[in-house]
Design an enzyme around this catalytic site. Sequence first.
Site, PDB file in Angstrom:
ATOM      1  N   ASN A   1       0.230  55.476 -50.280  1.00  0.00           N
ATOM      2  CA  ASN A   1       0.732  54.828 -51.497  1.00  0.00           C
ATOM      3  C   ASN A   1       2.074  54.129 -51.192  1.00  0.00           C
ATOM      4  OD1 ASN A   1       2.185  54.384 -53.897  1.00  0.00           O
ATOM      5  ND2 ASN A   1       0.923  55.870 -54.993  1.00  0.00           N
TER       6      ASN A   1
ATOM      7  N   ASP B   1       2.902  65.668 -52.943  1.00  0.00           N
ATOM      8  CA  ASP B   1       1.873  65.520 -53.965  1.00  0.00           C
ATOM      9  C   ASP B   1       2.577  65.665 -55.298  1.00  0.00           C
ATOM     10  OD1 ASP B   1      -0.930  64.934 -54.295  1.00  0.00           O
ATOM     11  OD2 ASP B   1      -1.110  66.883 -55.264  1.00  0.00           O
TER      12      ASP B   1
ATOM     13  N   GLY C   1       2.591  53.772 -61.436  1.00  0.00           N
ATOM     14  CA  GLY C   1       1.841  54.892 -62.028  1.00  0.00           C
ATOM     15  C   GLY C   1       2.138  55.060 -63.509  1.00  0.00           C
ATOM     16  N   TYR C   2       2.533  56.279 -63.861  1.00  0.00           N
ATOM     17  CA  TYR C   2       2.779  56.614 -65.264  1.00  0.00           C
ATOM     18  C   TYR C   2       4.205  56.274 -65.706  1.00  0.00           C
ATOM     19  CZ  TYR C   2      -1.499  59.427 -64.681  1.00  0.00           C
ATOM     20  OH  TYR C   2      -2.795  59.840 -64.435  1.00  0.00           O
TER      21      TYR C   2
ATOM     22  N   LYS D   1      16.100  55.538 -61.088  1.00  0.00           N
ATOM     23  CA  LYS D   1      14.961  56.464 -61.136  1.00  0.00           C
ATOM     24  C   LYS D   1      15.103  57.503 -60.019  1.00  0.00           C
ATOM     25  CE  LYS D   1      10.054  57.133 -60.377  1.00  0.00           C
ATOM     26  NZ  LYS D   1       8.769  56.644 -59.874  1.00  0.00           N
TER      27      LYS D   1
ATOM     28  N   HIS E   1      11.771  63.520 -60.213  1.00  0.00           N
ATOM     29  CA  HIS E   1      11.062  64.598 -59.522  1.00  0.00           C
ATOM     30  C   HIS E   1      11.062  64.373 -58.001  1.00  0.00           C
ATOM     31  CE1 HIS E   1       8.822  61.176 -60.840  1.00  0.00           C
ATOM     32  NE2 HIS E   1       7.862  61.389 -59.960  1.00  0.00           N
ATOM     33  N   ARG E   2      10.753  63.130 -57.568  1.00  0.00           N
ATOM     34  CA  ARG E   2      10.662  62.840 -56.128  1.00  0.00           C
ATOM     35  C   ARG E   2      12.064  62.847 -55.499  1.00  0.00           C
ATOM     36  NH1 ARG E   2       7.421  59.184 -56.616  1.00  0.00           N
ATOM     37  NH2 ARG E   2       5.615  60.473 -56.176  1.00  0.00           N
TER      38      ARG E   2
HETATM   39  P1  ITT Z   1      -1.052  59.741 -51.558  1.00  0.00           P
HETATM   40  O1  ITT Z   1      -1.931  60.899 -51.935  1.00  0.00           O
HETATM   41  O2  ITT Z   1      -1.638  58.860 -50.496  1.00  0.00           O
HETATM   42  O3  ITT Z   1       0.339  60.180 -51.226  1.00  0.00           O
HETATM   43  P2  ITT Z   1      -1.321  59.146 -54.388  1.00  0.00           P
HETATM   44  O4  ITT Z   1      -1.126  57.901 -55.196  1.00  0.00           O
HETATM   45  O5  ITT Z   1      -2.660  59.815 -54.475  1.00  0.00           O
HETATM   46  O6  ITT Z   1      -0.927  58.814 -52.872  1.00  0.00           O
HETATM   47  P3  ITT Z   1      -0.132  61.514 -55.582  1.00  0.00           P
HETATM   48  O7  ITT Z   1      -1.430  62.237 -55.442  1.00  0.00           O
HETATM   49  O8  ITT Z   1       1.098  62.227 -55.192  1.00  0.00           O
HETATM   50  O9  ITT Z   1      -0.180  60.156 -54.754  1.00  0.00           O
HETATM   51  O10 ITT Z   1       0.102  61.014 -57.053  1.00  0.00           O
HETATM   52  C1  ITT Z   1      -0.901  61.012 -58.017  1.00  0.00           C
HETATM   53  C2  ITT Z   1      -0.673  59.946 -59.019  1.00  0.00           C
HETATM   54  O11 ITT Z   1       0.411  60.301 -59.857  1.00  0.00           O
HETATM   55  C3  ITT Z   1      -0.315  58.562 -58.460  1.00  0.00           C
HETATM   56  O12 ITT Z   1      -1.459  57.839 -58.108  1.00  0.00           O
HETATM   57  C4  ITT Z   1       0.400  57.942 -59.657  1.00  0.00           C
HETATM   58  O13 ITT Z   1      -0.537  57.448 -60.583  1.00  0.00           O
HETATM   59  C5  ITT Z   1       1.106  59.152 -60.256  1.00  0.00           C
HETATM   60  N1  ITT Z   1       2.483  59.245 -59.781  1.00  0.00           N
HETATM   61  C6  ITT Z   1       2.947  59.843 -58.647  1.00  0.00           C
HETATM   62  N2  ITT Z   1       4.271  59.713 -58.552  1.00  0.00           N
HETATM   63  C7  ITT Z   1       4.673  59.015 -59.637  1.00  0.00           C
HETATM   64  C8  ITT Z   1       5.915  58.534 -60.105  1.00  0.00           C
HETATM   65  O14 ITT Z   1       7.047  58.747 -59.432  1.00  0.00           O
HETATM   66  N3  ITT Z   1       5.935  57.855 -61.247  1.00  0.00           N
HETATM   67  C9  ITT Z   1       4.810  57.614 -61.942  1.00  0.00           C
HETATM   68  N4  ITT Z   1       3.596  58.002 -61.573  1.00  0.00           N
HETATM   69  C10 ITT Z   1       3.523  58.710 -60.422  1.00  0.00           C
END
Ligand code: ITT
Length: 193
Positions: free
Chosen positions: A10, A66, A150-151, A173, A178-179
């Site tokens: 990602n 994750d 994402g969200y 941000k 969280h990250r």
């Molecule tokens: P990898 O597994 O390859 O790392 P991924 O997109 O599947 O990529 P995650 O499983 O960690 O990553 O995240 C799941 C989803 O949650 C991701 O596709 C986004 O839609 C959402 N997400 C993750 N981090 C976010 C953030 O900081 N802000 C908003 N949405 C987020």
Amino acid sequence: MRIFVLATGNLDKVMEIASIIRSVDLLRRPDDFEDPEESGENLLENARIKAKAVVDDMGAAAIADDTGLEIDALGGAPGVNSSRFAGESATYFDNVQKVLDDLAGVPVERRTARFRTVAIALFPDGREIVAEGVVEGRITVEPRGEGGFGYDPIFEPLKPGNLTFAEMGFEEKNEISHRGIAFRKLEDLLARD
Ligand code: ITT
């Protein structure tokens, strides 16, 4: 400087993590690296699966995360299923829309939610270092803002100003997210390792 391969496909996450962690060298996975199936039951298991796929294939130390969005009115969903909430090949937009549909009619005070990130550093000898970051907030009634991914357009962290993550600057941000919390902790633990 220690070198880790960043075990994510990602690019939005790559940009954030690379800007949060400065004291180790991060390499990208090859573009054709196949994503492992995220079959874990929780965020730690999935983070470990992603990191282990890189360690096994490349023989290098890996860093992964994750992340899940936990919405109280949905019993903690989408949680570990955040990337596929609206279906296996769901886009960010589809997932956001499903959250808003599922929360239709739910009043502001019951739209509480949190983002949780579990970050892992995994070494070829099997040793691992783990850190977690959580940020509390609320799900908005409609998307706001153009930044983030994402969200982010529907997540308002509990902070004066009531901006969504997508309405904040990139650095703003990362400062409170969280990250940001998880990877700054991981960086601290690595410095002491
Ligand atoms: P990898 O597994 O390859 O790392 P991924 O997109 O599947 O990529 P995650 O499983 O960690 O990553 O995240 C799941 C989803 O949650 C991701 O596709 C986004 O839609 C959402 N997400 C993750 N981090 C976010 C953030 O900081 N802000 C908003 N949405 C987020």
